[in-house]
Design a protein around this motif. Structure first.
Motif, PDB file in Angstrom:
ATOM      1  N   ARG A 167      84.279  76.617  18.909  1.00  0.00           N
ATOM      2  CA  ARG A 167      85.189  76.143  17.854  1.00  0.00           C
ATOM      3  C   ARG A 167      84.466  76.252  16.514  1.00  0.00           C
ATOM      4  O   ARG A 167      83.249  76.388  16.477  1.00  0.00           O
ATOM      5  CB  ARG A 167      85.567  74.672  18.080  1.00  0.00           C
ATOM      6  CG  ARG A 167      86.342  74.401  19.343  1.00  0.00           C
ATOM      7  CD  ARG A 167      87.777  74.887  19.236  1.00  0.00           C
ATOM      8  NE  ARG A 167      88.541  74.478  20.400  1.00  0.00           N
ATOM      9  CZ  ARG A 167      88.611  75.168  21.531  1.00  0.00           C
ATOM     10  NH1 ARG A 167      87.926  76.284  21.676  1.00  0.00           N
ATOM     11  NH2 ARG A 167      89.347  74.738  22.542  1.00  0.00           N
ATOM     12  N   ALA A 168      85.206  76.116  15.428  1.00  0.00           N
ATOM     13  CA  ALA A 168      84.619  76.303  14.098  1.00  0.00           C
ATOM     14  C   ALA A 168      83.525  75.280  13.797  1.00  0.00           C
ATOM     15  O   ALA A 168      82.424  75.633  13.393  1.00  0.00           O
ATOM     16  CB  ALA A 168      85.717  76.222  13.038  1.00  0.00           C
ATOM     17  N   GLY A 169      83.821  73.994  13.967  1.00  0.00           N
ATOM     18  CA  GLY A 169      82.852  72.970  13.601  1.00  0.00           C
ATOM     19  C   GLY A 169      82.769  72.814  12.093  1.00  0.00           C
ATOM     20  O   GLY A 169      83.681  73.219  11.361  1.00  0.00           O
ATOM     21  N   TYR A 170      81.637  72.254  11.627  1.00  0.00           N
ATOM     22  CA  TYR A 170      81.501  71.932  10.206  1.00  0.00           C
ATOM     23  C   TYR A 170      80.210  72.530   9.656  1.00  0.00           C
ATOM     24  O   TYR A 170      79.204  72.607  10.364  1.00  0.00           O
ATOM     25  CB  TYR A 170      81.497  70.406  10.022  1.00  0.00           C
ATOM     26  CG  TYR A 170      82.772  69.792  10.548  1.00  0.00           C
ATOM     27  CD1 TYR A 170      83.916  69.724   9.766  1.00  0.00           C
ATOM     28  CD2 TYR A 170      82.846  69.325  11.864  1.00  0.00           C
ATOM     29  CE1 TYR A 170      85.101  69.207  10.258  1.00  0.00           C
ATOM     30  CE2 TYR A 170      84.018  68.807  12.384  1.00  0.00           C
ATOM     31  CZ  TYR A 170      85.145  68.748  11.568  1.00  0.00           C
ATOM     32  OH  TYR A 170      86.310  68.250  12.072  1.00  0.00           O
ATOM     33  N   GLN A 177      78.435  66.911  18.259  1.00  0.00           N
ATOM     34  CA  GLN A 177      79.615  66.581  19.080  1.00  0.00           C
ATOM     35  C   GLN A 177      80.115  67.785  19.858  1.00  0.00           C
ATOM     36  O   GLN A 177      80.687  67.655  20.932  1.00  0.00           O
ATOM     37  CB  GLN A 177      80.723  65.954  18.218  1.00  0.00           C
ATOM     38  CG  GLN A 177      81.401  66.886  17.230  1.00  0.00           C
ATOM     39  CD  GLN A 177      80.668  66.992  15.899  1.00  0.00           C
ATOM     40  OE1 GLN A 177      79.444  66.895  15.850  1.00  0.00           O
ATOM     41  NE2 GLN A 177      81.412  67.219  14.835  1.00  0.00           N
ATOM     42  N   TYR A 178      79.879  68.968  19.313  1.00  0.00           N
ATOM     43  CA  TYR A 178      80.301  70.183  20.022  1.00  0.00           C
ATOM     44  C   TYR A 178      79.360  70.456  21.189  1.00  0.00           C
ATOM     45  O   TYR A 178      79.757  70.929  22.237  1.00  0.00           O
ATOM     46  CB  TYR A 178      80.362  71.372  19.058  1.00  0.00           C
ATOM     47  CG  TYR A 178      81.539  71.259  18.126  1.00  0.00           C
ATOM     48  CD1 TYR A 178      82.706  71.956  18.379  1.00  0.00           C
ATOM     49  CD2 TYR A 178      81.494  70.415  17.028  1.00  0.00           C
ATOM     50  CE1 TYR A 178      83.808  71.826  17.553  1.00  0.00           C
ATOM     51  CE2 TYR A 178      82.583  70.270  16.193  1.00  0.00           C
ATOM     52  CZ  TYR A 178      83.730  70.974  16.453  1.00  0.00           C
ATOM     53  OH  TYR A 178      84.822  70.825  15.646  1.00  0.00           O
ATOM     54  N   ALA A 181      80.334  68.487  24.020  1.00  0.00           N
ATOM     55  CA  ALA A 181      81.534  69.011  24.686  1.00  0.00           C
ATOM     56  C   ALA A 181      81.290  70.375  25.312  1.00  0.00           C
ATOM     57  O   ALA A 181      82.240  70.996  25.799  1.00  0.00           O
ATOM     58  CB  ALA A 181      82.667  69.098  23.679  1.00  0.00           C
ATOM     59  N   GLN A 186      80.717  77.295  15.591  1.00  0.00           N
ATOM     60  CA  GLN A 186      80.398  78.526  14.859  1.00  0.00           C
ATOM     61  C   GLN A 186      79.571  78.215  13.618  1.00  0.00           C
ATOM     62  O   GLN A 186      78.573  78.880  13.352  1.00  0.00           O
ATOM     63  CB  GLN A 186      81.703  79.248  14.506  1.00  0.00           C
ATOM     64  CG  GLN A 186      82.380  79.780  15.741  1.00  0.00           C
ATOM     65  CD  GLN A 186      83.805  80.189  15.464  1.00  0.00           C
ATOM     66  OE1 GLN A 186      84.679  79.356  15.339  1.00  0.00           O
ATOM     67  NE2 GLN A 186      84.049  81.465  15.364  1.00  0.00           N
ATOM     68  N   TRP A 187      79.993  77.194  12.857  1.00  0.00           N
ATOM     69  CA  TRP A 187      79.186  76.800  11.704  1.00  0.00           C
ATOM     70  C   TRP A 187      77.814  76.304  12.156  1.00  0.00           C
ATOM     71  O   TRP A 187      76.808  76.538  11.493  1.00  0.00           O
ATOM     72  CB  TRP A 187      79.899  75.706  10.905  1.00  0.00           C
ATOM     73  CG  TRP A 187      80.933  76.217   9.958  1.00  0.00           C
ATOM     74  CD1 TRP A 187      82.282  76.080  10.060  1.00  0.00           C
ATOM     75  CD2 TRP A 187      80.701  76.948   8.734  1.00  0.00           C
ATOM     76  NE1 TRP A 187      82.904  76.680   8.989  1.00  0.00           N
ATOM     77  CE2 TRP A 187      81.971  77.216   8.163  1.00  0.00           C
ATOM     78  CE3 TRP A 187      79.557  77.392   8.078  1.00  0.00           C
ATOM     79  CZ2 TRP A 187      82.115  77.908   6.959  1.00  0.00           C
ATOM     80  CZ3 TRP A 187      79.707  78.092   6.878  1.00  0.00           C
ATOM     81  CH2 TRP A 187      80.970  78.339   6.332  1.00  0.00           C
TER      82      TRP A 187
ATOM     83  N   LEU B 167      87.737  80.684   9.098  1.00  0.00           N
ATOM     84  CA  LEU B 167      86.751  79.618   8.865  1.00  0.00           C
ATOM     85  C   LEU B 167      86.958  78.981   7.492  1.00  0.00           C
ATOM     86  O   LEU B 167      86.763  77.781   7.318  1.00  0.00           O
ATOM     87  CB  LEU B 167      85.330  80.185   8.986  1.00  0.00           C
ATOM     88  CG  LEU B 167      84.898  80.574  10.405  1.00  0.00           C
ATOM     89  CD1 LEU B 167      83.570  81.310  10.373  1.00  0.00           C
ATOM     90  CD2 LEU B 167      84.803  79.344  11.300  1.00  0.00           C
ATOM     91  N   PRO B 189      86.277  68.278  19.996  1.00  0.00           N
ATOM     92  CA  PRO B 189      85.710  69.509  19.448  1.00  0.00           C
ATOM     93  C   PRO B 189      86.126  70.733  20.278  1.00  0.00           C
ATOM     94  O   PRO B 189      86.297  70.604  21.467  1.00  0.00           O
ATOM     95  CB  PRO B 189      84.224  69.285  19.508  1.00  0.00           C
ATOM     96  CG  PRO B 189      84.015  68.229  20.506  1.00  0.00           C
ATOM     97  CD  PRO B 189      85.248  67.406  20.546  1.00  0.00           C
TER      98      PRO B 189
END
Lengths: 221, 189
Positions: A167-170, A177-178, A181, A186-187, B167, B189
């Motif tokens: 997932r993108a993330g931040y 948190q990713y 999971a 990606q970030w 993004l 997530p």
């Protein structure tokens, strides 16, 4: 009486055999997906079936749109046309290589587990339902990352081919948190690459208990 | 008359106050003022000194074969390039221009360019939103469609807009999300 009993037993056995055989013959296709696909019993895909969904009114493929047709795409070409749309092409090579492996393993897993929707059988579609695919969108940096890591697979310890979700993330964070999971951010991959982490370190950070290995009979750069 | 004099008095007082106290009066900032404020030399209204490397491929939209001799124009600077035997332009040094509207919100991950491709016998193709980054290479493909003998009574350009990278769209949506509006959310997530 003895002949009758023997005949009855014979007929019963015959009908049981017939029922069993018929049962195997009509077994739904999805039961076959229970098979464990690993690097020893599965070859590297040469193609992938991409369902093309209808565009929304402003001209972009709609994840909820109807499937118009299924296009058979060269597997390498598919991955090369996904990576620049999922990862950002100017990111560091380590982030792009980690992304290239994730994109490839995701596609490979779904190639082995096709779905049928609305009469169309396909492996992935061209939207974020699976991975964002745009034909002719390959870029030099992402192509390099893909071919650098083409011969590598990130699999379960028993060599089972597994989906690597992301997932993108931040930005500017490892995105713990990713990791919890078991999805790559990606970030986060770019953040870790900036810290000097290698592609394998990035993959190991997000997906625990997996193994990096080479794919038999597959070359790279 | 009296009102006009009153107005002149107010304006001159304000101007004098600004001269003396500097930033005391709120005035509308130009983008240059923003750039100076943030300590960068970036100003989207000024000519971009930053460039990326661009190579354009022009193909026939139906056969997907490369189109030789198509002329590609970069709208932002008016420069023109021809495609060779492989349907590709030479490598071009092209400007990286980010949209000024978004700079104060979430700076775009990439600049955008608009290209037009011309070739006689084909409909013009306008290809917008080509993603450019400083010092990076970008490849893009333009589809051109043949003008058919029959059924081509109304001939207009074909327009395609390359979308923003997903993004950046996620960043933009996050920028204005309230805490009660979870989106993807920390829990999922």
């Amino acid at each position: 009486m003895g002949l009758y009993r023997t005949t009855t037993r014979f007929l019963t056995l015959c009908s049981l055999f017939a029922a069993l055989t018929a049962g195997v013959a009509i077994m739904p296709a999805h039961h076959a997906s229970a098979q464990v696909f690993n690097l020893n019993n599965t070859g590297f895909p040469s193609y992938i079936r991409v369902a093309i969904r209808e565009n929304n009114p402003w001209g972009e493929p709609d994840p909820r749109g109807a499937i118009i047709y299924v296009r058979t795409v060269n597997f390498d070409q598919y991955c090369r046309n996904v990576l620049p749309n999922e990862w950002f092409p100017t990111w560091r090579p380590s982030a792009l290589e980690a992304g290239a492996i994730a994109v490839k393993m995701f596609a490979w897993y779904h190639h082995l587990h096709p779905v049928t929707i609305g009469g169309f059988t396909f492996d992935v579609d061209n939207t974020i339902n699976f991975q964002l695919y745009r034909a002719q969108s390959e870029q030099s940096s992402t192509d390099t990352a893909y071919y650098q890591s083409r011969k590598l697979a990130f699999v379960n310890p028993n060599l089972e081919i597994t989906e690597l979700p992301y997932r993108a993330g931040y930005p500017n964070s490892p995105n713990w948190q990713y990791r919890n999971a078991q999805k790559m951010s990606q970030w986060g991959s770019e953040y870790l690459a900036e810290l000097g982490r290698t592609p394998i370190e990035i993959l190991n950070f997000y997906y625990s208990g997996k193994l990096l290995t080479t794919i038999p009979k597959v070359g790279g750069l | 008359m009296r009102m006009k004099r009153h107005l002149i008095h107010i304006v001159s007082t304000l101007l004098l106050a600004q001269l003396i106290f500097g930033m005391a009066i709120p005035i509308q900032h130009s983008s240059f003022a923003y750039a100076k404020q943030e300590g960068t030399s970036y100003d989207p209204l000024l000519k971009s000194s930053k460039a990326g490397h661009l190579r354009v491929k022009v193909i026939d939209g139906r056969t997907l074969e490369p189109l030789v001799g198509a002329e590609v124009v970069i709208v932002e600077n008016g420069k023109r390039y021809r495609t060779g035997k492989d349907g590709m332009t030479p490598w071009i040094e092209a400007p990286v221009l980010r949209n000024a509207r978004y700079r104060k919100l979430v700076n775009e991950l990439h600049g955008q360019l608009t290209l037009i491709s011309y070739k006689n016998g084909y409909r013009d193709s306008i290809h917008s939103g080509v993603r450019m980054n400083e010092g990076a290479t970008t490849r893009t493909t333009i589809w051109q469609y043949k003008i058919e003998e029959t059924g081509s009574t109304r001939i207009e350009p074909v327009f395609y807009m390359e979308p923003y990278h997903r993004l950046w769209l996620l960043q933009l949506a996050d920028r204005f999300r309230q805490k009660s509006q979870l989106g993807e959310g920390y829990q999922h997530p």
